[in-house]
Motif scaffolding. Structure first.
Motif, PDB file in Angstrom:
ATOM      1  N   GLU A  27      36.657  69.847  31.891  1.00  0.00           N
ATOM      2  CA  GLU A  27      35.481  69.385  30.685  1.00  0.00           C
ATOM      3  C   GLU A  27      36.529  68.868  29.439  1.00  0.00           C
ATOM      4  N   GLU A  31      36.293  64.978  27.793  1.00  0.00           N
ATOM      5  CA  GLU A  31      35.989  65.058  26.377  1.00  0.00           C
ATOM      6  C   GLU A  31      37.221  64.313  25.766  1.00  0.00           C
ATOM      7  N   LEU A  61      29.145  68.349  36.617  1.00  0.00           N
ATOM      8  CA  LEU A  61      30.056  68.297  35.480  1.00  0.00           C
ATOM      9  C   LEU A  61      30.167  66.627  35.054  1.00  0.00           C
ATOM     10  N   SER A  65      28.673  63.070  32.159  1.00  0.00           N
ATOM     11  CA  SER A  65      29.463  62.366  31.353  1.00  0.00           C
ATOM     12  C   SER A  65      29.474  60.789  31.654  1.00  0.00           C
TER      13      SER A  65
END
Length: 119
Positions: A27, A31, A61, A65
């Motif tokens: 993550e 990011e 996940l 994105s």
């Protein structure tokens, strides 16, 4: 700027006790600008049920994105498992290469002490 993050997976990382920390690191990398995430399966010859579920969690996940997920160095047994479960349709799998050529990237990011490689 193209950022490629290569992660060498191991059974230790995908085990239930280690995976939450690894998930948080993925993550964080996404990011912080990771655009292409490459999972290197060179140290994995098979996946048990919980390890397969960990890989599916990574897919979920990354799917949420703007990151692209690639698979490299997949063993024949893992490839067959991905075919049986339909995961081969989700991943972009790179063909096997005899000589592992290092990736050139705009960013090198370690994974907080895990035994993976990001380059």
């Amino acid at each position: 700027m193209r950022v490629i993050i290569k992660i060498v997976l191991s059974h230790e990382i995908l085990q239930t006790s280690q995976f939450p920390h690894f998930h948080k690191e993925i993550e964080r990398l996404i990011e912080s600008g990771g655009k292409i995430l490459m999972l290197d399966f060179s140290k994995i010859n098979f996946l048990n049920n919980s390890e397969l579920m960990a890989v599916v969690a990574i897919v979920k996940l990354v799917r949420d994105s703007a990151c692209i997920l690639l698979i490299s160095a997949m063993s024949e047994q893992v490839r067959i498992l991905f075919e049986l479960t339909g995961l081969e349709q989700i991943f972009q799998c790179l063909p096997p290469v005899e000589n592992d050529v290092p990736l050139k990237s705009d960013q090198i990011e370690p994974l907080a002490g895990l035994h993976s490689l990001a380059s």
